[in-house]
Design an enzyme around this catalytic site. Structure first.
Site, PDB file in Angstrom:
ATOM      1  N   SER A 180       0.836  -1.202   0.000  1.00 52.95           N
ATOM      2  CA  SER A 180       0.000   0.000   0.000  1.00 52.95           C
ATOM      3  C   SER A 180       0.875   1.258   0.000  1.00 52.95           C
ATOM      4  CB  SER A 180      -0.957  -0.063   1.199  1.00 52.95           C
ATOM      5  OG  SER A 180      -1.984   0.884   1.055  1.00 52.95           O
ATOM      6  N   HIS A 182      -4.347  -1.538  -4.060  1.00 57.17           N
ATOM      7  CA  HIS A 182      -5.738  -1.971  -3.789  1.00 57.17           C
ATOM      8  C   HIS A 182      -6.592  -1.769  -5.048  1.00 57.17           C
ATOM      9  CE1 HIS A 182      -4.271  -1.834   0.283  1.00 57.17           C
ATOM     10  NE2 HIS A 182      -4.259  -0.521   0.334  1.00 57.17           N
TER      11      HIS A 182
END
Lengths: 269, 284
Positions: free
Chosen positions: B151, B185
């Site tokens: 991330s 994501h």
């Protein structure tokens, strides 16, 4: 003079004549003095609203959950309208940081890493917003990193041996927290002053420096023996003066002794 | 993938390439945690293998949980995943240096793998900047320390990423250690992907989209290898073309689902017992 009017009609305390106020704790309040609310009561007492809006900034701790929970316990709904801003979870908090912070009566900054605190604040533009809030009469307070951040220069002992650090500079002095005469931080502070650090103020755990505008107005304490100090360098000599400190646990002491004119603004040494 | 396995086979364990210069390795993950779920563990196995390429039998693995403010839960899960394994696990919590002082440069440069956790990309880079950590990490990478992250901890190495650091998905500048942009994501958070496609259309450098449990591994100068710890996790090459922004899925090597170490021990113990019993004739 104070050109930023209150942004919401429900907001009463930051009137155009509200003074700029900072209360810088050497250490204390709910973070460090469980069961001793004297310093927290003092800053709440500075708010003009009967149910003040208080916003906690736990940035210096990395927005630690347990710290946020302790804040809400110390500032319950019957006393104030409490909120917090987590800069690590912006998607959950108020969308408009400036609007939220300017609508507060009191902004309370938690302890932790002042280096990380300043880095994160600058990344989100909080340095400018907090200055604006101060100028609008929102009371700013905090302990440890939450004290150091307001000053031009700070002595931080958080990362191993004490270091000099630039703060936001709302107050044109230097600052040292968790002060102990003769301790490592005190030695370092004296050395920095001899090396040209701007004159300033130190506070022991339990002592708090209350500035109105840029002048030190009062020193208050949650412990009978906690003190504040003013430090000046004259050539290569450091003069450390213990300041008259009002113990908040002694009702007769109110209102406290104001800091003498000569000591309320530290001229650059 | 040929790039990954090729360099693994032909390299001494000190992580140096054939010319003697350290191999730069970086693993960017679209989403990963230190739980006991099979895809999480599969990624941890890859991290251990990468660390071992540099550090041998007991590589040094360090977690940097800066992007989420050094939360103790994340640090706890990291140690749960690695403390029983063949490695030396540590963490550097920049918000706790007061209680746990670390000589940052020395500690980080001595690591074989540094894993950067997710959270706020803006805060991550601001705090690193304040502590001078980014320059140390770049130096560690040049010296052969494997850099890994998920991330925010994956996007930070690129020129730009798509972060929700300010609440809504938007572009944030990275360290530019790797060229181009990255969006994490990818199919898991549609608003992030939409913001990325829009930004690339508007001129953000081309890059990659990574689903949760998908990753890209750079080893040396070779093109990055796509890996996935879940069958449906994809890696996309995202490019601006005259006809519009294109998303091309890249073939990814599926990471093996690991047998938990404890279970493996139990199986071995059972087999030893069974063999023993057979020999002594107590068990048919």
């Amino acid at each position: 003079m104070y050109k930023h009017a209150a942004p919401t009609p429900t907001h009463h305390s930051a009137m155009e004549t509200a003074p700029r106020q900072i209360v810088a704790f050497g250490g204390g309040g709910f973070s460090m003095e469980s069961g001793n609310p004297l310093l927290d009561d003092y800053v709440l007492g500075l708010c003009r609203s009967p149910r003040p809006r208080v916003c906690f900034l736990p940035s210096a701790s990395g927005d630690a959950d347990h710290y946020i929970v302790r804040f809400y316990r110390a500032f319950p709904a019957e006393r104030c309208e409490a909120s917090h801003i987590s800069l690590f979870r912006r998607e959950q908090g108020p969308a408009n940081l400036r609007e939220h912070l300017l609508s507060q009566d009191l902004i309370y900054v938690g302890g932790g890493s002042v280096v990380s605190l300043l880095g994160v604040w600058r990344a989100h533009g909080l340095d400018a917003i907090l200055r604006e809030a101060w100028e609008a009469g929102v009371v700013l307070c905090g302990l440890s990193a939450g004290s150091l951040c307001w000053f031009a220069e700070a002595v931080t002992g958080f990362h191993g041996s004490p270091r000099r650090l630039r703060g936001l500079g709302l107050l044109p002095y230097s600052n040292c927290v968790h002060y102990e005469r003769g301790g490592e931080r005190s030695d370092a502070y004296h050395r920095f002053l001899r090396e040209g650090m701007v004159s300033g103020y130190a506070a022991e755990d339990g002592a708090a420096l209350h500035f109105i505008g840029e002048r030190l107005s009062h020193v208050v304490a949650s412990r009978p023996r906690a003190r504040g100090y003013r430090l000046d360098a004259h050539a290569d000599r450091v003069v450390e003066m213990q300041l008259a400190t009002t113990y908040l646990g002694d009702a007769r002491a109110r209102p406290g002794v104001p800091v003498p004119e000569a000591l309320s603004t530290a001229a650059a040494g | 993938m040929p790039a990954a396995s090729g360099s693994a086979a032909g390299e001494p364990p000190n992580g140096r390439g054939r010319a003697g210069a350290p191999v730069r390795r970086l693993l960017a993950l679209g989403g990963h945690d230190f739980t006991t779920s099979p895809p999480d563990r599969a990624v941890c196995e890859l991290l251990l293998r990468l660390a071992a390429k540099r550090g041998g039998e007991r590589p040094r693995i360090c977690l940097l949980p800066t992007a989420s403010g050094d939360p103790s839960e994340q640090i706890g899960r990291f140690y749960a995943a690695f403390s029983e394994r063949a490695c030396q696990a540590s963490d550097v919590s920049l918000f706790r240096l007061g209680r746990r002082p670390v000589v940052l440069r020395e500690h980080l440069l001595s690591q074989d793998l540094i894993y950067v956790g997710g959270g706020s990309m803006v805060n991550l880079l601001a705090v690193w900047e304040a502590h001078g950590v980014a320059a140390i990490l770049a130096e560690a990478w040049r010296r052969g320390t494997v850099l890994a992250g998920q991330s925010a901890g994956a996007m930070c190495w690129f020129e730009a990423g798509i972060t929700k650091s300010s609440g809504r998905a938007g572009v944030a500048q990275g360290l530019s250690m790797l060229p181009g942009s990255l969006c994490v994501h990818y199919n898991n958070e549609p608003d992030r992907r939409a913001a990325y496609l829009e930004a690339v259309e508007a001129g953000l450098p081309d890059g990659y989209g990574l689903d949760d449990y998908a990753g890209l591994l750079w080893e040396g100068d070779a093109a990055p290898a796509a890996v996935a710890a879940r069958r449906r996790a994809r890696v996309y090459r995202v490019r601006r073309r005259p006809e519009g922004v294109t998303e091309t899925p890249l073939p990814a090597r599926l990471l093996p689902s690991p047998v938990p170490a404890a279970l493996r021990e139990d199986i071995l113990e059972f087999r030893r017992l069974r063999a023993l019993r057979r020999r002594t004739g107590r068990l048919g």
